[in-house]
Enzyme design. Structure first.
Site, PDB file in Angstrom:
ATOM      1  N   TRP A  20      -7.702  -6.984  -0.387  1.00 40.49           N
ATOM      2  CA  TRP A  20      -7.737  -6.629   0.739  1.00 40.49           C
ATOM      3  C   TRP A  20      -6.181  -7.195   1.761  1.00 40.49           C
ATOM      4  O   TRP A  20      -6.073  -6.320   2.824  1.00 40.49           O
ATOM      5  CB  TRP A  20      -8.490  -7.320   1.326  1.00 40.49           C
ATOM      6  N   LYS A  21      -5.340  -7.386   1.788  1.00 43.77           N
ATOM      7  CA  LYS A  21      -3.968  -7.314   2.113  1.00 43.77           C
ATOM      8  C   LYS A  21      -4.305  -8.572   2.819  1.00 43.77           C
ATOM      9  O   LYS A  21      -5.480  -9.230   3.367  1.00 43.77           O
ATOM     10  CB  LYS A  21      -3.441  -6.312   2.078  1.00 43.77           C
ATOM     11  N   HIS A  54       2.953  -9.965  -6.570  1.00 40.85           N
ATOM     12  CA  HIS A  54       2.526  -9.177  -5.730  1.00 40.85           C
ATOM     13  C   HIS A  54       3.745  -8.649  -5.384  1.00 40.85           C
ATOM     14  O   HIS A  54       4.697  -9.100  -4.629  1.00 40.85           O
ATOM     15  CB  HIS A  54       1.090  -9.468  -4.364  1.00 40.85           C
ATOM     16  N   GLU A  84       1.882  -2.363 -10.986  1.00 43.27           N
ATOM     17  CA  GLU A  84       1.427  -1.456 -10.150  1.00 43.27           C
ATOM     18  C   GLU A  84       2.818  -0.955  -9.348  1.00 43.27           C
ATOM     19  O   GLU A  84       3.818  -2.003  -8.914  1.00 43.27           O
ATOM     20  CB  GLU A  84       1.250  -3.017  -8.700  1.00 43.27           C
ATOM     21  N   GLY A 132      -0.108   2.103  -2.034  1.00 47.51           N
ATOM     22  CA  GLY A 132      -0.289   2.549   0.021  1.00 47.51           C
ATOM     23  C   GLY A 132       0.333   4.266   0.039  1.00 47.51           C
ATOM     24  O   GLY A 132       1.061   4.569   0.811  1.00 47.51           O
ATOM     25  N   SER A 155      -2.127   3.156  -5.235  1.00 50.06           N
ATOM     26  CA  SER A 155      -3.017   4.550  -5.126  1.00 50.06           C
ATOM     27  C   SER A 155      -4.071   5.035  -5.610  1.00 50.06           C
ATOM     28  O   SER A 155      -4.511   6.032  -5.573  1.00 50.06           O
ATOM     29  CB  SER A 155      -2.406   5.161  -4.837  1.00 50.06           C
ATOM     30  N   GLY A 205      -6.343  -1.574  -3.234  1.00 48.74           N
ATOM     31  CA  GLY A 205      -5.321  -2.293  -2.517  1.00 48.74           C
ATOM     32  C   GLY A 205      -6.442  -1.219  -1.257  1.00 48.74           C
ATOM     33  O   GLY A 205      -7.997  -2.116  -0.649  1.00 48.74           O
ATOM     34  N   GLY A 206      -5.824  -0.443  -0.086  1.00 48.24           N
ATOM     35  CA  GLY A 206      -6.552   0.335   0.238  1.00 48.24           C
ATOM     36  C   GLY A 206      -7.684   0.717  -0.267  1.00 48.24           C
ATOM     37  O   GLY A 206      -8.766   0.544   1.278  1.00 48.24           O
TER      38      GLY A 206
HETATM   39  P1  PGA Z   1      -3.338   0.746  -2.502  1.00 51.51           P
HETATM   40  O1  PGA Z   1      -2.279  -0.942  -3.585  1.00 51.51           O
HETATM   41  O2  PGA Z   1      -4.732   1.189  -3.474  1.00 51.51           O
HETATM   42  O3  PGA Z   1      -3.253   0.663  -1.175  1.00 51.51           O
HETATM   43  O4  PGA Z   1      -1.991   1.369  -3.088  1.00 51.51           O
HETATM   44  C1  PGA Z   1      -2.647  -1.463  -4.085  1.00 51.51           C
HETATM   45  C2  PGA Z   1      -1.996  -2.685  -3.929  1.00 51.51           C
HETATM   46  O5  PGA Z   1      -1.219  -3.481  -3.660  1.00 51.51           O
HETATM   47  O6  PGA Z   1      -2.450  -4.157  -5.103  1.00 51.51           O
END
Ligand code: PGA
Length: 252
Positions: free
Chosen positions: A12-13, A98, A168, A174, A213, A234-235
């Site tokens: 979720w950051k 990360h 990643e 993102g 992504s 993430g998102g």
């Molecule tokens: P994202 O992020 O799915 O929004 O690209 C992935 C992450 O940073 O773990």
């Protein structure tokens, strides 16, 4: 080859307040409902403030994780949180290294390794993140960078029980772009081979996630790539519907 149960993990950051409990409840309910047909483990890594808040409400086997920890056990480190504290709050996984921490907070491979060791010391599972920047990719150094990060960040004693690797590519995070499946296959095969070189036979039990992504529309094709053992999203993990739709690629 060791059997690796895939892991669908959400990061979720720095997003989420206590009011987002309903998103967790929805993911737990979905996982519970599909338990018989879901061939993957599920994990949500909310901000540290929410771990203890969510822990009593988890069900369906969905695990809770943290996004970072300090490498020290305890002491005069104002504002920091140790691996032991996160486990005490209810986390069983902790993301370390990360790219947002490597780039934005100056974490080097040695710092990441120390954090992973701290996670291992409290019997939790470290999700060690690696990945090249756009510039490094442009120079054709993806495998070199990833190899160096693995060598520097993965502690001796890592195994499938206490370690997950998340590949990643920084440029894909993102960004709504991903590497091609062939590129993901090449990098994941390389990571597996490097893990073998570093850890020997333990390498086969370590899950290698793809992150950057991942969304409902591309999850299934990414999950079919050899040596891809799930995703770190993430998102898309912020909305339970999207997260479930990603995991749905592992429904039989
Ligand atoms: P994202 O992020 O799915 O929004 O690209 C992935 C992450 O940073 O773990």
């Amino acid at each position: 080859m060791a059997e690796r149960r895939p892991l669908v993990a959400g990061n979720w950051k720095m997003n989420g307040l206590a009011a987002q409990s309903s998103e967790i409840a929805a993911i737990c309910a979905w996982t519970e409902k599909h338990a018989d047909k879901l061939a993957a483990d599920m994990l949500i890594c909310p901000p540290a403030t929410l771990i203890m808040h969510f822990a009593p409400h988890m069900s369906g086997g969905v695990a809770l994780g943290a996004q970072n920890c300090n490498a020290e056990k305890s002491g005069a480190f104002t504002g920091e949180v140790s691996a032991e504290m996160l486990v005490d709050a209810g986390a069983s996984f902790i993301i370390v290294g990360h790219s947002e921490r490597r780039a934005g907070f100056g974490e080097r491979d040695a710092d990441v390794k120390a954090k992973a060791q701290a996670v291992h010391a409290v019997a939790a599972c470290a999700i060690i993140c690696i990945g090249e920047t756009a510039e490094e990719r442009g120079l054709g150094s993806t495998l070199e960078v990833v190899g160096r990060q693995l060598e520097g960040s993965v502690p001796v004693g890592s195994s499938g029980r206490n370690t997950v690797i998340a590949y990643e590519p920084v440029w894909a995070i993102g960004a709504n772009v991903t590497p091609s499946v062939d590129e993901i296959a090449e990098t994941h095969a390389f990571i597996r081979a490097e893990l073998h070189r570093i850890l020997g036979g333990q390498a086969d039990s370590i899950r290698i996630l793809y992150g950057g992504s991942v969304k409902p529309s591309n999850a299934a094709e990414i999950f079919r790539v050899p040596n891809v053992d799930g995703a770190l999203g993430g998102g898309a993990s912020l909305k339970s519907q999207d997260f479930a739709a990603i995991a749905a690629a592992y429904l039989s």
